[in-house]
Design a protein around this motif. Structure first.
Motif, PDB file in Angstrom:
ATOM      1  N   PHE A 144       0.803  -1.216   0.000  1.00 45.83           N
ATOM      2  CA  PHE A 144       0.000   0.000   0.000  1.00 45.83           C
ATOM      3  C   PHE A 144       0.841   1.274   0.000  1.00 45.83           C
ATOM      4  CE2 PHE A 144       0.180  -1.884   4.313  1.00 45.83           C
ATOM      5  CZ  PHE A 144       0.958  -0.928   4.963  1.00 45.83           C
ATOM      6  N   HIS A 145       2.151   1.145  -0.063  1.00 47.30           N
ATOM      7  CA  HIS A 145       3.008   2.333  -0.088  1.00 47.30           C
ATOM      8  C   HIS A 145       3.066   2.907  -1.504  1.00 47.30           C
ATOM      9  CE1 HIS A 145       4.846   0.899   3.864  1.00 47.30           C
ATOM     10  NE2 HIS A 145       4.356   2.103   4.097  1.00 47.30           N
ATOM     11  N   VAL A 146       1.928   3.406  -1.939  1.00 46.93           N
ATOM     12  CA  VAL A 146       1.797   3.981  -3.283  1.00 46.93           C
ATOM     13  C   VAL A 146       1.968   5.492  -3.179  1.00 46.93           C
ATOM     14  CG1 VAL A 146       0.254   4.291  -5.245  1.00 46.93           C
ATOM     15  CG2 VAL A 146       0.277   2.124  -4.008  1.00 46.93           C
ATOM     16  N   LEU A 147       2.860   6.028  -3.968  1.00 49.23           N
ATOM     17  CA  LEU A 147       3.161   7.457  -3.918  1.00 49.23           C
ATOM     18  C   LEU A 147       2.082   8.287  -4.616  1.00 49.23           C
ATOM     19  CD1 LEU A 147       6.939   7.105  -4.746  1.00 49.23           C
ATOM     20  CD2 LEU A 147       6.031   7.970  -2.574  1.00 49.23           C
ATOM     21  N   GLU A 148       1.888   9.485  -4.115  1.00 44.88           N
ATOM     22  CA  GLU A 148       0.992  10.471  -4.729  1.00 44.88           C
ATOM     23  C   GLU A 148      -0.427   9.936  -4.953  1.00 44.88           C
ATOM     24  OE1 GLU A 148       3.484  13.530  -7.241  1.00 44.88           O
ATOM     25  OE2 GLU A 148       3.902  11.511  -7.996  1.00 44.88           O
ATOM     26  N   HIS A 149      -0.952   9.284  -3.904  1.00 39.52           N
ATOM     27  CA  HIS A 149      -2.331   8.795  -3.942  1.00 39.52           C
ATOM     28  C   HIS A 149      -2.976   9.116  -2.597  1.00 39.52           C
ATOM     29  CE1 HIS A 149      -5.825   6.497  -4.967  1.00 39.52           C
ATOM     30  NE2 HIS A 149      -5.628   5.611  -3.999  1.00 39.52           N
ATOM     31  N   ARG A 150      -4.103   9.804  -2.611  1.00 31.97           N
ATOM     32  CA  ARG A 150      -4.677  10.359  -1.382  1.00 31.97           C
ATOM     33  C   ARG A 150      -5.049   9.290  -0.351  1.00 31.97           C
ATOM     34  NH1 ARG A 150      -8.869  10.602  -5.140  1.00 31.97           N
ATOM     35  NH2 ARG A 150     -10.844   9.643  -4.474  1.00 31.97           N
ATOM     36  N   ASP A 151      -5.434   8.106  -0.789  1.00 30.42           N
ATOM     37  CA  ASP A 151      -5.858   7.067   0.150  1.00 30.42           C
ATOM     38  C   ASP A 151      -4.696   6.402   0.879  1.00 30.42           C
ATOM     39  OD1 ASP A 151      -8.134   7.560  -1.618  1.00 30.42           O
ATOM     40  OD2 ASP A 151      -9.036   5.807  -0.683  1.00 30.42           O
ATOM     41  N   THR A 152      -3.474   6.617   0.409  1.00 25.49           N
ATOM     42  CA  THR A 152      -2.302   5.997   1.038  1.00 25.49           C
ATOM     43  C   THR A 152      -1.223   7.035   1.326  1.00 25.49           C
ATOM     44  OG1 THR A 152      -1.329   5.509  -1.144  1.00 25.49           O
ATOM     45  CG2 THR A 152      -2.722   3.814  -0.149  1.00 25.49           C
ATOM     46  N   PRO A 174      -7.776   1.162  -3.035  1.00 25.62           N
ATOM     47  CA  PRO A 174      -8.998   1.940  -3.283  1.00 25.62           C
ATOM     48  C   PRO A 174      -8.744   3.225  -4.063  1.00 25.62           C
ATOM     49  CG  PRO A 174      -8.848   1.263  -0.978  1.00 25.62           C
ATOM     50  CD  PRO A 174      -7.524   0.949  -1.598  1.00 25.62           C
ATOM     51  N   ASN A 175      -9.648   3.508  -4.992  1.00 26.04           N
ATOM     52  CA  ASN A 175      -9.679   4.779  -5.726  1.00 26.04           C
ATOM     53  C   ASN A 175      -8.428   5.051  -6.558  1.00 26.04           C
ATOM     54  OD1 ASN A 175     -12.253   5.513  -4.562  1.00 26.04           O
ATOM     55  ND2 ASN A 175     -11.138   5.964  -2.666  1.00 26.04           N
ATOM     56  N   LEU A 176      -7.719   4.020  -6.922  1.00 29.04           N
ATOM     57  CA  LEU A 176      -6.542   4.196  -7.757  1.00 29.04           C
ATOM     58  C   LEU A 176      -6.986   4.455  -9.199  1.00 29.04           C
ATOM     59  CD1 LEU A 176      -3.467   4.009  -7.111  1.00 29.04           C
ATOM     60  CD2 LEU A 176      -3.511   1.703  -8.068  1.00 29.04           C
ATOM     61  N   PRO A 177      -6.489   5.503  -9.848  1.00 26.21           N
ATOM     62  CA  PRO A 177      -6.874   5.767 -11.239  1.00 26.21           C
ATOM     63  C   PRO A 177      -6.570   4.573 -12.143  1.00 26.21           C
ATOM     64  CG  PRO A 177      -5.677   7.627 -10.312  1.00 26.21           C
ATOM     65  CD  PRO A 177      -5.561   6.508  -9.311  1.00 26.21           C
TER      66      PRO A 177
END
Length: 303
Positions: A16-24, A236-239
């Motif tokens: 879940f360490h996804v950069l530049e994504h509001r949910d993470t 969640p909510n990933l483009p």
């Protein structure tokens, strides 16, 4: 180079360490997700043990504190531990002070856990940009000897590389030296193609990856535990374009990785440092306000 130098590295973070994504985006968000980093790192360690290969693992300080067994297992298997920052923040969105504090926290967490000096660093998302090139001097000032934060092509977190280089170089500043190990794309029909890690490795056919690796005297790989986990949940909510980039190719990635280990000889950064003839490689001068490069140009460093 007298021989090919193929370096094996991993960025140890959770799925879940996804950069530049509001949910993470923050540490407070991470507790909402199931951790998968231990099982996925164990899978990597099993592959390396079978192939008798040593690698460099760039670990988050946050992982060292929340999942110490992961970092301990890596170190116990004889692999090199480097820092991947503390809380997985983009360097080009931090101040110099914020970066220094984050770096020091990560190094302290990793060294306290393993008892070994942290000598290597890689920024999250290869995010040392032209505007944050001061980060190299911060690394040198804090005892880092080897950096692998330069992605020698445009990518999602920086439109242009911090340094225009095509292989290892030495950065010199106030009597200190920082050896740079960049990620360098391959070339097919005059076009630069990244192939040696992450989404590129998962998306490209293995035959092309093997071809590009065989043509590279120097290659820096970079993998993540999530790259080999086809069962991980959807963030969640990933483009949609990021879903494609993050999830396509997961089912075949482990088989491709095992094949890569069988076809090529890989070493960690420490061993690569010994093999490279640094006296014959370019040296770039940092003077505190600019970076002098071999063609005489200077890159200004922000205050």
């Amino acid at each position: 180079m007298s021989q090919s130098v193929h370096i094996l590295t991993f960025d140890i973070e959770d799925w879940f360490h996804v950069l530049e994504h509001r949910d993470t985006a923050s540490e407070g968000d991470w507790c909402r997700f199931e951790s998968r980093v231990e099982r996925n790192t164990d899978r990597i360690l099993e592959c390396l043990d079978e192939a008798n290969v040593r690698a460099t693992f760039f670990c988050l300080g946050w992982i060292a504190r929340t999942h110490p067994q992961v970092v301990k297992a890596i170190s116990a298997a004889g692999h090199e531990i480097g820092s991947h920052s503390d809380r997985h923040l983009l360097v080009n969105q931090m101040t110099q002070r914020q970066f220094m504090d984050d770096l020091r926290t990560s190094i302290a967490s990793l060294e306290d856990l393993t008892g070994h000096q942290v000598r290597a660093f890689r920024s999250p998302g290869f995010s040392i940009s032209r505007q944050s090139i001061w980060a190299f001097s911060v690394l040198a000032e804090n005892g880092v000897e080897w950096d692998s934060s330069v992605f020698a092509s445009s990518h999602s977190h920086s439109r242009e590389p911090a340094l225009d280089i095509t292989g290892p170089v030495t950065l010199e500043w106030r009597g200190m030296r920082l050896k740079q190990f960049p990620v360098v794309p391959g070339c097919v029909l005059g076009r630069r193609i990244s192939f040696s890690g992450g989404g590129y490795f998962r998306l490209l056919p293995y035959g092309l990856i093997r071809h590009l690796m065989s043509k590279s005297d120097y290659a820096m790989t970079y993998f993540h535990p999530r790259d080999f986990d086809p069962d991980q949940p959807l963030i969640p909510n990933l483009p949609l374009h990021r879903v494609f980039r993050s999830y396509v190719g997961l089912k075949s990635a482990l088989a491709k990785f095992r094949a890569l280990l069988g076809h090529f000889h890989f070493i960690d950064i420490s061993e690569a440092n010994k093999l490279l003839d640094w006296d014959a490689l370019p040296k770039l001068q940092l003077d505190g306000t600019s970076l002098s490069i071999p063609n005489g140009r200077k890159i200004c460093l922000p205050a």
